[in-house]
Design a protein around this motif. Sequence first.
Motif, PDB file in Angstrom:
ATOM      1  N   SER A 497       3.475  -9.817  -2.598  1.00 57.14           N
ATOM      2  CA  SER A 497       2.438  -9.391  -3.546  1.00 57.14           C
ATOM      3  C   SER A 497       1.903  -8.010  -3.225  1.00 57.14           C
ATOM      4  O   SER A 497       1.288  -7.365  -4.071  1.00 57.14           O
ATOM      5  CB  SER A 497       1.281 -10.392  -3.546  1.00 57.14           C
ATOM      6  N   ALA A 498       2.118  -7.549  -1.988  1.00 60.95           N
ATOM      7  CA  ALA A 498       1.585  -6.252  -1.572  1.00 60.95           C
ATOM      8  C   ALA A 498       2.383  -5.742  -0.385  1.00 60.95           C
ATOM      9  O   ALA A 498       3.121  -6.496   0.268  1.00 60.95           O
ATOM     10  CB  ALA A 498       0.109  -6.361  -1.211  1.00 60.95           C
ATOM     11  N   THR A 499       2.225  -4.462  -0.108  1.00 68.33           N
ATOM     12  CA  THR A 499       2.824  -3.853   1.072  1.00 68.33           C
ATOM     13  C   THR A 499       1.720  -3.189   1.888  1.00 68.33           C
ATOM     14  O   THR A 499       0.656  -2.855   1.347  1.00 68.33           O
ATOM     15  CB  THR A 499       3.865  -2.785   0.681  1.00 68.33           C
ATOM     16  N   PRO A 500       1.944  -3.000   3.176  1.00 66.46           N
ATOM     17  CA  PRO A 500       0.925  -2.309   3.975  1.00 66.46           C
ATOM     18  C   PRO A 500       0.555  -0.962   3.361  1.00 66.46           C
ATOM     19  O   PRO A 500       1.410  -0.189   2.962  1.00 66.46           O
ATOM     20  CB  PRO A 500       1.628  -2.127   5.331  1.00 66.46           C
ATOM     21  N   GLY A 501      -0.760  -0.740   3.282  1.00 65.89           N
ATOM     22  CA  GLY A 501      -1.248   0.496   2.673  1.00 65.89           C
ATOM     23  C   GLY A 501      -1.490   0.373   1.186  1.00 65.89           C
ATOM     24  O   GLY A 501      -2.114   1.239   0.586  1.00 65.89           O
ATOM     25  N   GLY A 502      -1.009  -0.725   0.588  1.00 62.50           N
ATOM     26  CA  GLY A 502      -1.123  -0.877  -0.855  1.00 62.50           C
ATOM     27  C   GLY A 502      -2.229  -1.806  -1.297  1.00 62.50           C
ATOM     28  O   GLY A 502      -2.292  -2.202  -2.452  1.00 62.50           O
ATOM     29  N   GLY A 503      -3.115  -2.178  -0.376  1.00 57.22           N
ATOM     30  CA  GLY A 503      -4.226  -3.045  -0.737  1.00 57.22           C
ATOM     31  C   GLY A 503      -3.854  -4.508  -0.637  1.00 57.22           C
ATOM     32  O   GLY A 503      -2.707  -4.872  -0.328  1.00 57.22           O
ATOM     33  N   ASN A 504      -4.799  -5.368  -0.910  1.00 58.14           N
ATOM     34  CA  ASN A 504      -4.573  -6.808  -0.816  1.00 58.14           C
ATOM     35  C   ASN A 504      -5.615  -7.543  -1.637  1.00 58.14           C
ATOM     36  O   ASN A 504      -6.648  -6.983  -1.995  1.00 58.14           O
ATOM     37  CB  ASN A 504      -4.639  -7.276   0.641  1.00 58.14           C
ATOM     38  N   TYR A 599      -2.795  -2.965   7.519  1.00 59.43           N
ATOM     39  CA  TYR A 599      -2.376  -3.205   6.133  1.00 59.43           C
ATOM     40  C   TYR A 599      -3.235  -2.417   5.138  1.00 59.43           C
ATOM     41  O   TYR A 599      -3.012  -2.467   3.940  1.00 59.43           O
ATOM     42  CB  TYR A 599      -2.382  -4.697   5.803  1.00 59.43           C
ATOM     43  N   THR A 600      -4.240  -1.696   5.638  1.00 57.01           N
ATOM     44  CA  THR A 600      -4.985  -0.746   4.812  1.00 57.01           C
ATOM     45  C   THR A 600      -4.971   0.605   5.525  1.00 57.01           C
ATOM     46  O   THR A 600      -4.308   0.774   6.536  1.00 57.01           O
ATOM     47  CB  THR A 600      -6.437  -1.210   4.593  1.00 57.01           C
ATOM     48  N   SER A 601      -5.699   1.559   5.003  1.00 59.70           N
ATOM     49  CA  SER A 601      -5.746   2.890   5.587  1.00 59.70           C
ATOM     50  C   SER A 601      -6.304   2.852   7.002  1.00 59.70           C
ATOM     51  O   SER A 601      -7.111   1.986   7.357  1.00 59.70           O
ATOM     52  CB  SER A 601      -6.619   3.800   4.716  1.00 59.70           C
ATOM     53  N   LEU A 602      -5.902   3.837   7.813  1.00 61.18           N
ATOM     54  CA  LEU A 602      -6.424   3.936   9.174  1.00 61.18           C
ATOM     55  C   LEU A 602      -7.898   4.331   9.199  1.00 61.18           C
ATOM     56  O   LEU A 602      -8.526   4.313  10.255  1.00 61.18           O
ATOM     57  CB  LEU A 602      -5.610   4.958   9.971  1.00 61.18           C
ATOM     58  N   GLN A 603      -8.428   4.701   8.053  1.00 64.19           N
ATOM     59  CA  GLN A 603      -9.862   4.967   7.978  1.00 64.19           C
ATOM     60  C   GLN A 603     -10.666   3.670   7.998  1.00 64.19           C
ATOM     61  O   GLN A 603     -11.878   3.690   8.175  1.00 64.19           O
ATOM     62  CB  GLN A 603     -10.193   5.757   6.712  1.00 64.19           C
ATOM     63  N   LEU A 615       5.485 -18.429  -5.097  1.00 68.86           N
ATOM     64  CA  LEU A 615       6.637 -17.832  -5.773  1.00 68.86           C
ATOM     65  C   LEU A 615       6.274 -17.021  -7.010  1.00 68.86           C
ATOM     66  O   LEU A 615       6.914 -16.022  -7.315  1.00 68.86           O
ATOM     67  CB  LEU A 615       7.636 -18.937  -6.152  1.00 68.86           C
ATOM     68  N   ASN A 616       5.243 -17.419  -7.740  1.00 66.07           N
ATOM     69  CA  ASN A 616       4.926 -16.732  -9.000  1.00 66.07           C
ATOM     70  C   ASN A 616       3.915 -15.601  -8.829  1.00 66.07           C
ATOM     71  O   ASN A 616       3.357 -15.114  -9.802  1.00 66.07           O
ATOM     72  CB  ASN A 616       4.405 -17.739 -10.034  1.00 66.07           C
ATOM     73  N   HIS A 617       3.658 -15.181  -7.574  1.00 62.81           N
ATOM     74  CA  HIS A 617       2.701 -14.102  -7.339  1.00 62.81           C
ATOM     75  C   HIS A 617       3.343 -12.868  -6.706  1.00 62.81           C
ATOM     76  O   HIS A 617       2.645 -11.962  -6.282  1.00 62.81           O
ATOM     77  CB  HIS A 617       1.552 -14.573  -6.434  1.00 62.81           C
ATOM     78  N   TYR A 618       4.655 -12.810  -6.644  1.00 61.37           N
ATOM     79  CA  TYR A 618       5.317 -11.627  -6.099  1.00 61.37           C
ATOM     80  C   TYR A 618       5.402 -10.545  -7.179  1.00 61.37           C
ATOM     81  O   TYR A 618       5.739 -10.835  -8.316  1.00 61.37           O
ATOM     82  CB  TYR A 618       6.736 -11.957  -5.629  1.00 61.37           C
TER      83      TYR A 618
END
Length: 795
Positions: A497-504, A599-603, A615-618
């Motif tokens: 559903s997300a990638t590191p740096g892309g929010g969550n 998984y978010t900014s280093l700030q 499965l239905n949230h990717y």
Amino acid sequence: MFKNYIKIALRNLWRRRGFSLINIIGLAIGMTAGFLILLYVNFERSYDQFHTKKDRIYRIVSDIKTPSDSFDTSLAAWAVAPTLEKQFPEVEAAVRIMNVSMLVRKDDIKFKETTTFAVDSAFFRVFDFKLIQGDPKTVVKSPFSIVLSETAAKKYFGDQNPIGKSLKIMEEGHIATVTGVMEDMPENSHINADIIFSLTTYTQVLEKDSDLDNAWGNYDPASYILVNENTNPDLLQAKFPDFLEKNSGDEMREYKMFVTLFIEPFKDVYLYSTRGGNGSGSITNIYIFSIIAIFILLIASINFINLTTARSVERAKEVGIRKVVGAEKQQLAVQFIGESIIICLIAFLVSILLTTLLLPFFNDMAGKIVSPGIFSTPFHIFTLLLLSLTIGIVAGLYPSFVLSSFKPINVLKGNFSTGTKGVLLRKSLVITQFTISIALIIGTIIIYNQMNYMRNQELGFNKEQLLILETNATESQETLAQAIDNLPGVISTSLGSATPGGGNSSAYSEIQNKKGDLQIANLGLYFVDYDYISQFDLKLLAGRGFSKEFASDSTEAMIVNEETIKLLGYNDPNEAIGAKFKQWGREGQIIGVIKDFHYTSLQEAIQPLTMRIELNHYNKLIVKVNAENSTRTIASIEKKWQSILPSAPFDYYFLDEYFDRQYRSEERFGNLFLSFAILAILISCLGLLGLAAYSTLQRRREIGIRKVIGASVSGIVNLLSIDFLKLVFIAFIIASPLAWYAMHQWLQDFAYKIDIQWWVFLLAGSSAVCIALVTVSFHALKASLSNPIKSLRTE
């Protein structure tokens, strides 16, 4: 008389072309830098100021507290804005704005639109975004009504009138009708989109069963209210606790999630809010650049005083003769102030030319169109002209006073001296210059090190050679992943559903803590597949990862990070294995603990994170590719994409590039800071050059005598240089604590930051010494190599 003043002034300026050129260049560079910073500061401060109702618009924000944690957000629950409008007569209108990313198609034209807002119907009545076509009261009222910017309208419809025509939106291809066309939103707006469509599309159609207008625990849209004239915002905000108690008090107590609402003035959101949102600037950076502009202009003025005073020795006899033939002190003062103003006016014209040439590069460095051209803002040019005249008058006052006060008898006898007060003033000015320069050098080194630290920080995951494809939860994404996985050059694939740096996402969760109780907390949530952890090389500290061998993993398993088990009170990751959880309608147990990763900014500090299979949230396909022949691999992936998802545009990015883009604003700040620091140091060198010239002129007879009695060139250079190094040392002592304090405050905005090391100050001081030596050496060598007979001839 004035004609004669001008003629004499121009003649003197031409006679000493070198000094005049240095004066003009120093002032021009200073004014150019000051003008560019003025444009930047003015642009940043102009954000959202064009709305006529800006003083009556407020953003609703929330503080959320659970038994485990608390956090602030720029959002409000779905129900807050419409309920405020219904229950408070002070609220004239309410608007929710949801930032969405969606597929838009028209025939063979298809784009993944990322700057799209779903808004309430009052949007164009509250905000002054100009509609070219359409009724602001109804243009986004009905479901699937859509407004295009001029740019978007031309992209999809060319020169045709788009009103009444249709577009297919979202993966499902819903038919949306174009009901309006608006002017492109100005860049100095923190609300900025190319496509606006009705929020009723969600509340009345797509998410009808969720009853979003009455949802008090679901946070997604940003919410704004327009209050009536003479409404006191503090009194309105004071009513919010009772408002929440009335409408969601029972729900808050049931879920033990307590909310506090605040209002932020809309006009202050961009620069002053610490909650982020659609777009945000930095008032700290504005203050820093404003101070730098003042410093640069101050240094340029100091240079003028020093360089003009250095010439006073040469013009002493001229002043003496003028006084003998009847010139008044006031006339001489006017003459010298006039010369000062002429230099400043010439520098003004040069700065206009330099600004015109440099503005495109400055816009590029700033990452935005700060100004399309200097003549687009005549007021700023007038300000610069006024500034030039002010500098000319103020900077010319001291030299004119000194020169016009010479006693003609002493001057004509060669007994000229400016006195200790003049020497002390000039040295004080140079100390001021180098204090500023050393502080800027220290700041530049610290900013560079912080940026380098963030780029090279251990992230806790692998981001290299990972290609991210936006699949948006399409039904064919698993088929696509399998097809791509078999291509040459593809190492592995994964869905999430997300990638590191892309929010969550943030999920209301109940997880068993060390005491055995179900602890309530709002936790970050990633939906991942079985290969996600290995795809990013995440490290397991305890338990196991998701596996297809365990059927229950798809419905009853959770993996958490270290921060989560710390929150739950576990000292050992193994203690958390088997802990029960409830989250978003699912129940199960923790099967693994992974090492913390950014998984978010280093700030931002690492927060608790949970992972589940859903499965239905990717909506993202992560492809690890071989570094060799990556272009060919991407082309092969695109072919598979087009065969399996022909209706969607092929959209991808590399994760390492995406992650690095998060720090682009900081890098731009650093580059701008460095550029202006270099200019300040350059202008300071010109000031030191002026003082060196003055000193060598004052001591020319002493130098001549020393050479006659056998002084070496190196000895004379050292003699002249040591005085200036003392000034640099004093400046270093003053600048170091000031720079440390300023940069220490700047670093507080970063969750992960460097420690300011002692060697930074040593390097800055050494750099200042080297710069001073190189600058002074020119005049010192010139004086030591000159013929002593010429300097002693007048004795």
